[in-house]
Write an enzyme that holds these catalytic residues in place. Sequence first.
Site, short mmCIF file in Angstrom:
data_model
loop_
_atom_site.label_atom_id
_atom_site.label_comp_id
_atom_site.label_asym_id
_atom_site.label_seq_id
_atom_site.Cartn_x
_atom_site.Cartn_y
_atom_site.Cartn_z
N ASN A 1 -8.52 7.86 -6.41
CA ASN A 1 -9.75 7.08 -6.31
C ASN A 1 -10.84 7.70 -7.18
O ASN A 1 -10.99 8.92 -7.23
CB ASN A 1 -10.23 7.01 -4.86
N ASP B 1 -13.99 7.81 -6.78
CA ASP B 1 -15.06 8.51 -6.06
C ASP B 1 -14.60 9.83 -5.45
O ASP B 1 -15.37 10.48 -4.75
CB ASP B 1 -15.67 7.60 -4.99
N ASN C 1 -8.78 5.15 3.95
CA ASN C 1 -9.62 5.93 3.04
C ASN C 1 -10.45 7.00 3.74
O ASN C 1 -10.99 6.77 4.83
CB ASN C 1 -10.52 4.97 2.26
N GLU D 1 0.82 -1.22 0.00
CA GLU D 1 0.00 0.00 0.00
C GLU D 1 0.86 1.27 0.00
O GLU D 1 0.53 2.23 -0.67
CB GLU D 1 -0.95 0.03 1.21
N ASP E 1 -6.56 8.18 0.01
CA ASP E 1 -6.04 7.18 0.95
C ASP E 1 -4.80 7.75 1.63
O ASP E 1 -3.94 8.33 0.95
CB ASP E 1 -5.67 5.89 0.22
N SER F 1 -12.42 10.24 -3.12
CA SER F 1 -11.82 10.07 -1.80
C SER F 1 -10.31 9.88 -1.95
O SER F 1 -9.81 9.68 -3.05
CB SER F 1 -12.43 8.85 -1.09
#
Length: 141
Positions: free
Chosen positions: A63, A65, A76, A51, A69, A67
């Site tokens: 992302n 949408d 998130n 990650e 991270d 959002s």
Amino acid sequence: MKLIIFITILIATFTFSEAKVFSKCEFVKTLYNAGVPRNELRDWACIAQYESNYNTAAINNYNTDGSKDFGIFQINSRYWCKIGSVGNDCNLNCNSLLNDNISDDIKCARLIKSRQGFSAWVAWNNRCQGKTLPTVSECGF
Ligand SMILES: *[C@@H]1O[C@H](CO)[C@@H](O)[C@H](O)[C@H]1NC(C)=O
């Protein structure tokens, strides 16, 4: 003018110097000391590796949408932390997930795992589940 520039640099240094890249062993020891069970350490190491490459300053802006991270576990902002203020299910400002103190990150990651399992992390599904996990025996576990 020089003084203002100097002060600005000083503030910037203190504001942004808190990020940290953990070594694998430092990371799993921090988790273990925070109460994470021994048999989960390899999965968490795998998540952190894929990650964020163990970098607490990692941010993903891509992302679909809208959002983002944040941090070593790439937590998130849609449900778990909030951008701009304290909030969402972990009751955290997302920015507080970027510094070298990962105790809040760990707490939030464990909440996510308790609700959704490790499969909440796309990287775990794609690169950890059923695969050879990072070893932690050399870290004393
Ligand atoms: C890390 O943050 C937690 C709160 O999230 C705090 O209780 C703890 O004292 C901090 N540790 C250090 C070393 O600053």
